[in-house]
Design a protein around this motif. Structure first.
Motif, PDB file in Angstrom:
ATOM      1  N   SER A  58      74.221  40.127  76.614  1.00  0.00           N
ATOM      2  CA  SER A  58      74.646  40.384  76.872  1.00  0.00           C
ATOM      3  C   SER A  58      74.927  42.081  76.986  1.00  0.00           C
ATOM      4  N   GLY A  59      75.497  42.237  77.933  1.00  0.00           N
ATOM      5  CA  GLY A  59      75.413  43.681  78.574  1.00  0.00           C
ATOM      6  C   GLY A  59      74.314  44.263  78.823  1.00  0.00           C
ATOM      7  N   HIS A  60      73.662  44.934  78.172  1.00  0.00           N
ATOM      8  CA  HIS A  60      72.069  45.506  78.301  1.00  0.00           C
ATOM      9  C   HIS A  60      71.351  45.916  76.789  1.00  0.00           C
ATOM     10  N   THR A  61      71.739  44.376  75.850  1.00  0.00           N
ATOM     11  CA  THR A  61      71.433  44.577  75.149  1.00  0.00           C
ATOM     12  C   THR A  61      70.781  43.020  74.580  1.00  0.00           C
ATOM     13  N   MET A  62      69.329  42.537  74.427  1.00  0.00           N
ATOM     14  CA  MET A  62      69.250  41.524  74.338  1.00  0.00           C
ATOM     15  C   MET A  62      69.091  40.650  72.452  1.00  0.00           C
ATOM     16  N   VAL A  63      70.032  40.236  72.110  1.00  0.00           N
ATOM     17  CA  VAL A  63      70.812  39.808  70.887  1.00  0.00           C
ATOM     18  C   VAL A  63      69.164  38.357  70.357  1.00  0.00           C
ATOM     19  N   ILE A  64      68.612  38.371  69.848  1.00  0.00           N
ATOM     20  CA  ILE A  64      67.823  38.095  69.350  1.00  0.00           C
ATOM     21  C   ILE A  64      68.330  36.805  67.872  1.00  0.00           C
ATOM     22  N   ARG A  92      68.384  47.221  74.707  1.00  0.00           N
ATOM     23  CA  ARG A  92      68.582  47.793  72.875  1.00  0.00           C
ATOM     24  C   ARG A  92      68.047  46.524  73.226  1.00  0.00           C
ATOM     25  N   ILE A  93      68.051  46.076  71.584  1.00  0.00           N
ATOM     26  CA  ILE A  93      67.377  45.509  71.567  1.00  0.00           C
ATOM     27  C   ILE A  93      67.899  44.803  69.639  1.00  0.00           C
ATOM     28  N   VAL A  94      68.801  44.048  69.619  1.00  0.00           N
ATOM     29  CA  VAL A  94      69.048  43.519  67.778  1.00  0.00           C
ATOM     30  C   VAL A  94      69.222  41.814  67.276  1.00  0.00           C
ATOM     31  N   PHE A  95      68.049  41.853  66.329  1.00  0.00           N
ATOM     32  CA  PHE A  95      67.464  40.808  65.460  1.00  0.00           C
ATOM     33  C   PHE A  95      68.625  40.679  64.728  1.00  0.00           C
ATOM     34  N   LEU A  96      69.718  39.244  64.564  1.00  0.00           N
ATOM     35  CA  LEU A  96      70.287  38.975  63.957  1.00  0.00           C
ATOM     36  C   LEU A  96      69.959  38.206  62.802  1.00  0.00           C
ATOM     37  N   MET A  97      70.428  38.777  61.437  1.00  0.00           N
ATOM     38  CA  MET A  97      70.457  37.621  60.129  1.00  0.00           C
ATOM     39  C   MET A  97      68.573  37.544  60.267  1.00  0.00           C
ATOM     40  N   THR A  98      67.694  38.089  60.152  1.00  0.00           N
ATOM     41  CA  THR A  98      66.774  38.817  59.779  1.00  0.00           C
ATOM     42  C   THR A  98      66.419  38.550  58.146  1.00  0.00           C
ATOM     43  N   ARG A 183      84.851  28.489  68.478  1.00  0.00           N
ATOM     44  CA  ARG A 183      83.303  27.585  67.594  1.00  0.00           C
ATOM     45  C   ARG A 183      82.474  28.934  67.739  1.00  0.00           C
ATOM     46  N   LEU A 184      81.821  29.133  66.467  1.00  0.00           N
ATOM     47  CA  LEU A 184      80.254  30.337  66.646  1.00  0.00           C
ATOM     48  C   LEU A 184      79.702  29.256  67.179  1.00  0.00           C
ATOM     49  N   GLN A 185      78.814  30.422  67.868  1.00  0.00           N
ATOM     50  CA  GLN A 185      77.595  29.675  68.119  1.00  0.00           C
ATOM     51  C   GLN A 185      76.830  30.594  68.222  1.00  0.00           C
ATOM     52  N   PHE A 186      75.345  30.656  68.861  1.00  0.00           N
ATOM     53  CA  PHE A 186      74.448  31.083  68.433  1.00  0.00           C
ATOM     54  C   PHE A 186      73.463  31.468  67.122  1.00  0.00           C
ATOM     55  N   ALA A 187      74.108  31.417  66.089  1.00  0.00           N
ATOM     56  CA  ALA A 187      73.911  32.314  64.611  1.00  0.00           C
ATOM     57  C   ALA A 187      74.121  30.093  63.831  1.00  0.00           C
ATOM     58  N   LEU A 323      72.837  51.561  64.560  1.00  0.00           N
ATOM     59  CA  LEU A 323      73.716  49.848  65.601  1.00  0.00           C
ATOM     60  C   LEU A 323      74.868  50.706  66.246  1.00  0.00           C
ATOM     61  N   SER A 324      74.311  51.139  67.084  1.00  0.00           N
ATOM     62  CA  SER A 324      75.788  51.766  67.869  1.00  0.00           C
ATOM     63  C   SER A 324      76.878  50.050  68.041  1.00  0.00           C
ATOM     64  N   LEU A 325      78.190  51.038  68.347  1.00  0.00           N
ATOM     65  CA  LEU A 325      78.900  50.037  69.004  1.00  0.00           C
ATOM     66  C   LEU A 325      79.316  48.907  70.065  1.00  0.00           C
ATOM     67  N   TRP A 326      77.870  49.335  70.790  1.00  0.00           N
ATOM     68  CA  TRP A 326      77.378  48.975  72.415  1.00  0.00           C
ATOM     69  C   TRP A 326      76.705  47.512  71.730  1.00  0.00           C
ATOM     70  N   MET A 327      76.076  48.080  70.838  1.00  0.00           N
ATOM     71  CA  MET A 327      75.098  46.556  70.062  1.00  0.00           C
ATOM     72  C   MET A 327      75.864  45.130  69.375  1.00  0.00           C
ATOM     73  N   GLU A 328      77.109  46.394  68.500  1.00  0.00           N
ATOM     74  CA  GLU A 328      77.932  45.151  67.392  1.00  0.00           C
ATOM     75  C   GLU A 328      79.063  44.491  68.731  1.00  0.00           C
ATOM     76  N   GLU A 329      79.709  45.000  69.823  1.00  0.00           N
ATOM     77  CA  GLU A 329      79.560  43.868  70.959  1.00  0.00           C
ATOM     78  C   GLU A 329      79.495  43.264  71.163  1.00  0.00           C
ATOM     79  N   ALA A 330      77.937  43.283  71.430  1.00  0.00           N
ATOM     80  CA  ALA A 330      76.922  42.005  72.320  1.00  0.00           C
ATOM     81  C   ALA A 330      76.615  41.290  70.866  1.00  0.00           C
TER      82      ALA A 330
END
Length: 371
Positions: A58-64, A92-98, A183-187, A323-330
């Motif tokens: 999403s944008g310049h963020t890699m959401v894992i 940027r890198i963001v891992f969700l729910m580790t 509908r939520l997705q991804f997670a 954790l920046s606003l851009w990461m949260e938006e991604a």
């Protein structure tokens, strides 16, 4: 030529999907691991050993999604490979729910770690409805049993049943219509009835053969643990459908020798309940307590809590560390099927409803004074 390229891409995707499934069967530890097989994921494969991380850009963020899936001995090396890949693409890198298990490795690799909620987990072999903590669950279960509801397992890889699948889809559509966001997705997974990939499907049916609710389970820990990834019930269903499903599923898993079960995450739950909570964790706490119109974080936690789980911390892990606003938006953009704007619209609708309720309360107060 274009058609041939598309065909080759589909073949490559199918081969990679099988490779991911094989890695999951060997090394999955995070309860979200099997979401790697969902169609909304891209895959980053490790070099030199088995390993995969499922992600979206999403944008310049890699959401894992969750933790990298690989042998424990190669975890730090996998993080180094991910960092090099992200740096080459300026992501940027963001891992969700580790999980908490790998926090030291993340920090040593230069990542920041922020609590993002807690996961409801159960020891399958010791869980019971007995005792005061599960009194409401036990009462609801009794109600469903007395109404004649029964739990069955649907096995689409053995034999497809169009009527069962039609009712699954019908119930899911009803459920979605009652949400304030898309509908939520991804997670969160999808039904994937055409490609069940080790999923299990349980449903509660009444005496007339009408399905009143269903659960979809994904495995982790090499099949020794299961997460109830999807929980749906029919609008106007008899009381106790979900409790009946949970009880019978736990009994089945116990009989099979499973070790752990999960009801998934309670997002933003108790994120600020420690003395060193940072700005992002305090912001998540605010969302949890003040924005339930959008998703119902508080009611979701309460629905899981009634089964008396053990609560385990989950984290957002990111690089850069803060954790920046851009990461949260991604993160929001990949989690919501309509993107980040869906949350903005839901927030504005929430404020409109609150304003209307306050206006009505003032009007009612004035009317009482006149009377």
């Amino acid at each position: 030529m274009t058609q041939q390229c598309e065909t080759n891409k589909e073949k490559d995707r199918a081969q990679q999907w099988l490779r991911v499934r094989d890695i999951l069967r060997k090394y999955s530890e995070n309860s979200l691991a099997y979401l790697s097989l969902e169609p909304d994921k891209q895959w980053f494969f490790a070099e030199g050993f088995d390993g995969v991380a499922s992600y979206a850009i999403s944008g310049h963020t890699m959401v894992i999604c969750g933790d990298p899936i690989c042998p424990e001995a190669h975890f730090s090396e996998f993080l180094a490979q991910l960092r090099r890949f992200a740096a080459a693409h300026r992501y940027r890198i963001v891992f969700l729910m580790t999980m908490a298990t790998h926090l030291d490795a993340y920090r040593s690799a230069g990542f920041g770690c922020h609590k993002s909620g807690e996961e409801a987990v159960f020891d399958v072999q010791t869980w019971s409805m007995a005792g005061g903590k599960c009194a409401k669950v036990r009462s609801s279960w009794h109600t469903a049993v007395h109404k004649g509801l029964a739990v069955k397992e649907y096995r689409p890889w053995d034999k497809r049943d169009p009527e069962v699948e039609r009712q699954f889809i019908e119930i899911s559509d009803q459920w979605l219509q009652g949400k304030h966001t898309a509908r939520l997705q991804f997670a969160v997974g999808s039904l994937m009835l055409d490609q069940p990939c080790d999923k299990r499907y349980f449903y509660a049916v009444d005496t007339d053969g009408v399905i009143q609710g269903f659960n979809v389970l994904n495995p982790y820990r090499c099949g020794k643990a299961w997460i109830i990834d999807i929980m749906r019930r029919r609008e106007g269903c008899p009381h106790g459908v979900m409790e009946l499903l949970f009880h019978d599923i736990m009994a089945k898993l116990k009989q099979e020798g499973a070790e752990q079960a999960s009801l998934g995450a309670a997002p933003f739950y108790r994120t600020a309940d420690h003395p060193h909570a940072d700005l992002s964790e305090r912001a998540e706490h605010y969302v949890y307590t003040h924005m339930n119109y959008m998703y119902g974080f508080e009611s979701l936690q309460q629905a899981k809590a009634k089964y008396n789980p053990d609560w385990q911390n989950i984290y957002i892990v990111c690089r850069p560390k803060h954790l920046s606003l851009w990461m949260e938006e991604a993160a929001f953009a990949v989690l919501d099927s309509h993107g980040f704007r869906d949350y903005v619209q839901a927030f504005l609708e929430m404020r409109r409803v609150e304003k209307a309720e306050k206006k009505k309360a003032r009007r009612d107060k004035r009317q009482k004074r006149k009377e």
